[in-house]
Design a protein around this motif. Sequence first.
Motif, PDB file in Angstrom:
ATOM      1  N   ARG A  20       0.819  -1.216   0.000  1.00 27.03           N
ATOM      2  CA  ARG A  20       0.000   0.000   0.000  1.00 27.03           C
ATOM      3  C   ARG A  20       0.848   1.260   0.000  1.00 27.03           C
ATOM      4  O   ARG A  20       0.331   2.356  -0.239  1.00 27.03           O
ATOM      5  CB  ARG A  20      -0.958   0.002   1.195  1.00 27.03           C
ATOM      6  CG  ARG A  20      -2.158  -0.912   1.010  1.00 27.03           C
ATOM      7  CD  ARG A  20      -3.174  -0.747   2.122  1.00 27.03           C
ATOM      8  NE  ARG A  20      -2.737  -1.397   3.356  1.00 27.03           N
ATOM      9  CZ  ARG A  20      -3.464  -1.433   4.470  1.00 27.03           C
ATOM     10  NH1 ARG A  20      -4.659  -0.843   4.500  1.00 27.03           N
ATOM     11  NH2 ARG A  20      -3.014  -2.053   5.549  1.00 27.03           N
ATOM     12  N   PHE A  21       2.156   1.121   0.285  1.00 24.00           N
ATOM     13  CA  PHE A  21       3.028   2.291   0.320  1.00 24.00           C
ATOM     14  C   PHE A  21       4.032   2.313  -0.832  1.00 24.00           C
ATOM     15  O   PHE A  21       4.996   3.085  -0.785  1.00 24.00           O
ATOM     16  CB  PHE A  21       3.766   2.364   1.663  1.00 24.00           C
ATOM     17  CG  PHE A  21       2.917   2.927   2.768  1.00 24.00           C
ATOM     18  CD1 PHE A  21       2.900   4.288   3.034  1.00 24.00           C
ATOM     19  CD2 PHE A  21       2.115   2.095   3.537  1.00 24.00           C
ATOM     20  CE1 PHE A  21       2.107   4.804   4.046  1.00 24.00           C
ATOM     21  CE2 PHE A  21       1.322   2.604   4.549  1.00 24.00           C
ATOM     22  CZ  PHE A  21       1.308   3.957   4.805  1.00 24.00           C
ATOM     23  N   LEU A  22       3.814   1.482  -1.846  1.00 24.94           N
ATOM     24  CA  LEU A  22       4.661   1.573  -3.024  1.00 24.94           C
ATOM     25  C   LEU A  22       4.459   2.933  -3.701  1.00 24.94           C
ATOM     26  O   LEU A  22       3.360   3.479  -3.676  1.00 24.94           O
ATOM     27  CB  LEU A  22       4.304   0.450  -4.004  1.00 24.94           C
ATOM     28  CG  LEU A  22       4.761  -0.954  -3.615  1.00 24.94           C
ATOM     29  CD1 LEU A  22       4.140  -1.990  -4.537  1.00 24.94           C
ATOM     30  CD2 LEU A  22       6.286  -1.057  -3.656  1.00 24.94           C
ATOM     31  N   LEU A 134       1.250  -5.669  16.746  1.00 21.92           N
ATOM     32  CA  LEU A 134       1.276  -5.416  15.316  1.00 21.92           C
ATOM     33  C   LEU A 134       1.879  -4.036  15.110  1.00 21.92           C
ATOM     34  O   LEU A 134       1.297  -3.023  15.516  1.00 21.92           O
ATOM     35  CB  LEU A 134      -0.132  -5.490  14.731  1.00 21.92           C
ATOM     36  CG  LEU A 134      -0.926  -6.775  15.022  1.00 21.92           C
ATOM     37  CD1 LEU A 134      -2.203  -6.798  14.192  1.00 21.92           C
ATOM     38  CD2 LEU A 134      -0.081  -8.022  14.766  1.00 21.92           C
ATOM     39  N   PRO A 135       3.057  -3.940  14.495  1.00 21.24           N
ATOM     40  CA  PRO A 135       3.776  -2.666  14.457  1.00 21.24           C
ATOM     41  C   PRO A 135       3.089  -1.565  13.666  1.00 21.24           C
ATOM     42  O   PRO A 135       3.348  -0.380  13.909  1.00 21.24           O
ATOM     43  CB  PRO A 135       5.126  -3.044  13.839  1.00 21.24           C
ATOM     44  CG  PRO A 135       4.850  -4.275  13.041  1.00 21.24           C
ATOM     45  CD  PRO A 135       3.801  -5.014  13.817  1.00 21.24           C
ATOM     46  N   ASP A 136       2.219  -1.943  12.732  1.00 20.61           N
ATOM     47  CA  ASP A 136       1.484  -0.919  11.977  1.00 20.61           C
ATOM     48  C   ASP A 136       0.555  -0.119  12.881  1.00 20.61           C
ATOM     49  O   ASP A 136       0.192   1.020  12.564  1.00 20.61           O
ATOM     50  CB  ASP A 136       0.645  -1.562  10.869  1.00 20.61           C
ATOM     51  CG  ASP A 136       1.490  -2.044   9.709  1.00 20.61           C
ATOM     52  OD1 ASP A 136       2.687  -1.688   9.656  1.00 20.61           O
ATOM     53  OD2 ASP A 136       0.962  -2.781   8.857  1.00 20.61           O
ATOM     54  N   MET A 137       0.130  -0.717  13.983  1.00 23.70           N
ATOM     55  CA  MET A 137      -0.800  -0.068  14.906  1.00 23.70           C
ATOM     56  C   MET A 137       0.004   0.618  16.008  1.00 23.70           C
ATOM     57  O   MET A 137       0.598  -0.055  16.854  1.00 23.70           O
ATOM     58  CB  MET A 137      -1.766  -1.094  15.488  1.00 23.70           C
ATOM     59  CG  MET A 137      -2.475  -1.941  14.448  1.00 23.70           C
ATOM     60  SD  MET A 137      -3.543  -0.976  13.353  1.00 23.70           S
ATOM     61  CE  MET A 137      -4.931  -0.689  14.457  1.00 23.70           C
ATOM     62  N   ASN A 208      -7.353  -3.774  18.450  1.00 31.11           N
ATOM     63  CA  ASN A 208      -6.448  -2.711  18.015  1.00 31.11           C
ATOM     64  C   ASN A 208      -4.991  -3.149  17.858  1.00 31.11           C
ATOM     65  O   ASN A 208      -4.087  -2.314  17.862  1.00 31.11           O
ATOM     66  CB  ASN A 208      -6.528  -1.523  18.981  1.00 31.11           C
ATOM     67  CG  ASN A 208      -5.936  -1.821  20.352  1.00 31.11           C
ATOM     68  OD1 ASN A 208      -5.521  -2.941  20.630  1.00 31.11           O
ATOM     69  ND2 ASN A 208      -5.903  -0.813  21.209  1.00 31.11           N
ATOM     70  N   GLY A 209      -4.764  -4.462  17.712  1.00 29.79           N
ATOM     71  CA  GLY A 209      -3.419  -4.925  17.390  1.00 29.79           C
ATOM     72  C   GLY A 209      -2.518  -5.211  18.569  1.00 29.79           C
ATOM     73  O   GLY A 209      -1.294  -5.325  18.407  1.00 29.79           O
ATOM     74  N   GLY A 260      -0.634   1.264   8.692  1.00 30.10           N
ATOM     75  CA  GLY A 260      -0.641   0.447   7.499  1.00 30.10           C
ATOM     76  C   GLY A 260      -1.447   1.094   6.385  1.00 30.10           C
ATOM     77  O   GLY A 260      -1.416   0.638   5.243  1.00 30.10           O
ATOM     78  N   SER A 261      -2.167   2.166   6.714  1.00 29.44           N
ATOM     79  CA  SER A 261      -2.908   2.938   5.713  1.00 29.44           C
ATOM     80  C   SER A 261      -2.270   4.310   5.583  1.00 29.44           C
ATOM     81  O   SER A 261      -1.705   4.843   6.544  1.00 29.44           O
ATOM     82  CB  SER A 261      -4.381   3.087   6.118  1.00 29.44           C
ATOM     83  OG  SER A 261      -4.510   3.991   7.211  1.00 29.44           O
ATOM     84  N   LYS A 262      -2.359   4.897   4.417  1.00 35.26           N
ATOM     85  CA  LYS A 262      -1.752   6.216   4.191  1.00 35.26           C
ATOM     86  C   LYS A 262      -2.409   7.269   5.073  1.00 35.26           C
ATOM     87  O   LYS A 262      -1.730   8.136   5.634  1.00 35.26           O
ATOM     88  CB  LYS A 262      -1.867   6.594   2.709  1.00 35.26           C
ATOM     89  CG  LYS A 262      -1.068   5.696   1.787  1.00 35.26           C
ATOM     90  CD  LYS A 262      -1.304   6.043   0.326  1.00 35.26           C
ATOM     91  CE  LYS A 262      -0.552   5.082  -0.592  1.00 35.26           C
ATOM     92  NZ  LYS A 262      -0.827   5.358  -2.025  1.00 35.26           N
ATOM     93  N   HIS A 263      -3.716   7.172   5.213  1.00 30.60           N
ATOM     94  CA  HIS A 263      -4.436   8.140   6.035  1.00 30.60           C
ATOM     95  C   HIS A 263      -3.975   8.059   7.487  1.00 30.60           C
ATOM     96  O   HIS A 263      -3.667   9.065   8.126  1.00 30.60           O
ATOM     97  CB  HIS A 263      -5.945   7.882   5.932  1.00 30.60           C
ATOM     98  CG  HIS A 263      -6.776   8.822   6.739  1.00 30.60           C
ATOM     99  ND1 HIS A 263      -7.896   8.426   7.426  1.00 30.60           N
ATOM    100  CD2 HIS A 263      -6.633  10.141   6.998  1.00 30.60           C
ATOM    101  CE1 HIS A 263      -8.422   9.462   8.061  1.00 30.60           C
ATOM    102  NE2 HIS A 263      -7.667  10.514   7.818  1.00 30.60           N
TER     103      HIS A 263
END
Length: 301
Positions: A20-22, A134-137, A208-209, A260-263
């Motif tokens: 998603r971050f390419l 979960l590191p994205d969170m 929430n991870g 994990g999301s751009k927003h």
Amino acid sequence: MERTKTVRKAVIPVAGNGTRFLPATKAMPKEMLTIVDRPVVQYALDEAREAGIEHVVFVTSRNKQVIEDHFDDTPELISSLEKSGKDDKVSELGRLLPTAGSVSFTRQQAPLGLGHAVWCARDVIGDEPFALLLPDMISFGPRGCLAGLMDLYNEVGGNVVGVEQCAPEDASQYGIVGKGKAVRHGFAVTHMVEKPKMGDAPSNFFLNGRYILQPQVFGHLAHQKRGAGNEIQLTDSMLKLSETQAFHAHVYEGRTYDCGSKHGFIEANVAFALDRPDIGAAVYESLRDMVMSHESRIRAA
């Protein structure tokens, strides 16, 4: 099983591709993208250490060597900083560096999902309860979410998950838990549903991870069939574990940003920047000017 057996180890899965971050993640792991001036993965490690975790297991994959390098010593850089008189940077890097032997790295050779990534850490974890971050969170608040899970675990034992509340209409986007009897730091989980259909959610409390799980989950993961996305889903094995073991939920009083999301990634950068005493005021002024300019353009359009 001793319900109060100490949680000493944590798993941080960092094997994802970050598509998603390419193109930013073409040659750099998504976990090394920065929130202000620290990579995403550093926040997860700091939260684990704050909660009293003694050993962290990173589950990596191909092309993730830079994560291992980040948590290693850098004598040449330290020497250069010392010669330049940048003692504050030397001290900061020293505080962030894990102590020798307190981190391990194991490989997930194939992208088979979160459940499989957790299973890959089984030999390092052994027969002990463990935390999962979960590191994205990324947790944002007076203290990290995992510290609250540890408080609840020390009270009730078993398995503990971190939850927050979402708007009821957004419940179909998350893993949702059913709310049972209240306890001092949270509540008993009656059931778990992954992305329930609109109107079928048992509550608006979403995962929430952050997790504390008993080692018996590895046995379920070992035989877990592939589920959503043709991957081995952790939630499926947690549901099986819940048939014989209690689950409780800690309601996090801060906020978790989904990087994990751009927003969510942009939101996290703004929140952490505004919270910094060295740059917060300047960032606030810049944001205010940008928002006012943006609103002016909208009105003029």
